[in-house]
Design a protein around this motif. Structure first.
Motif, short mmCIF file in Angstrom:
data_model
loop_
_atom_site.label_atom_id
_atom_site.label_comp_id
_atom_site.label_asym_id
_atom_site.label_seq_id
_atom_site.Cartn_x
_atom_site.Cartn_y
_atom_site.Cartn_z
N SER A 9 0.83 -1.21 0.00
CA SER A 9 0.00 0.00 0.00
C SER A 9 0.86 1.26 0.00
N THR A 10 1.93 1.22 0.78
CA THR A 10 2.82 2.38 0.84
C THR A 10 3.54 2.59 -0.48
N LEU A 12 2.35 1.81 -3.41
CA LEU A 12 1.35 2.40 -4.30
C LEU A 12 1.19 3.89 -4.02
N LEU A 13 1.11 4.25 -2.75
CA LEU A 13 0.97 5.66 -2.39
C LEU A 13 2.19 6.48 -2.78
N HIS A 17 0.57 8.50 -6.09
CA HIS A 17 -0.22 9.32 -5.18
C HIS A 17 -1.10 10.36 -5.89
N VAL A 22 -6.34 5.12 -6.74
CA VAL A 22 -5.24 4.45 -6.04
C VAL A 22 -5.10 5.02 -4.63
N ALA A 26 -5.41 2.51 -1.58
CA ALA A 26 -4.18 2.31 -0.83
C ALA A 26 -4.30 2.83 0.60
N SER A 29 -6.53 0.29 2.54
CA SER A 29 -5.83 -0.95 2.88
C SER A 29 -4.70 -0.68 3.88
N LEU A 30 -4.07 0.46 3.79
CA LEU A 30 -3.03 0.82 4.76
C LEU A 30 -3.61 0.93 6.16
#
Length: 129
Positions: A9-10, A12-13, A17, A22, A26, A29-30
């Motif tokens: 998730s991180t 993806l961010l 971002h 997304v 993200a 889910s984070l």
């Protein structure tokens, strides 16, 4: 499992971002997978060592004090360098969590848990407890 999803998730961010879809997926889910990290750590640690109330309180107080320092650093970076630095801190945290999880599990597997018959040097775990 939680640590891997937090890292993904991180990532993806960190890289995507600007995409709002997304960002929503993200962040959700984070938050969903980082919430149970502390209880999972205590459950995992209790398998290998006997955790008393004081043994649980000490890491909790250390984590709280660490969060105060980290949030001060994140706030300073946010004001002086922009919002993107938050993802840099989160990526460093997620990466270090993955490394620590793997290292602690390898060390714990070498010594065995406190309930099993895993041999350690001269005595098994049952004989030591």
């Amino acid at each position: 499992m939680e640590v891997i999803v937090v890292l993904l998730s991180t990532l993806l961010l960190y890289f995507l971002h600007d995409d709002i879809t997304v960002l929503w997926v993200a962040i959700s889910s984070l938050g969903f997978f980082s919430g149970p990290l502390i209880p999972s750590v205590f459950a995992w640690a209790n398998r290998y060592i006997d955790l008393t109330a004081a043994a649980q309180m000490s890491p909790s107080m250390g984590a709280a004090a660490g969060e105060l320092v980290i949030m001060t650093a994140v706030g300073y970076s946010f004001q002086n360098y922009g919002a993107y630095t938050i993802w840099t801190y989160q990526l460093a945290l997620a990466g270090s969590l993955c490394v620590l999880t793997i290292a602690m599990q390898l060390i714990a597997n070498a010594h065995g848990d406190r309930f099993g018959e895993h041999e350690i040097g001269r005595a098994s775990c049952r004989e030591r407890v």
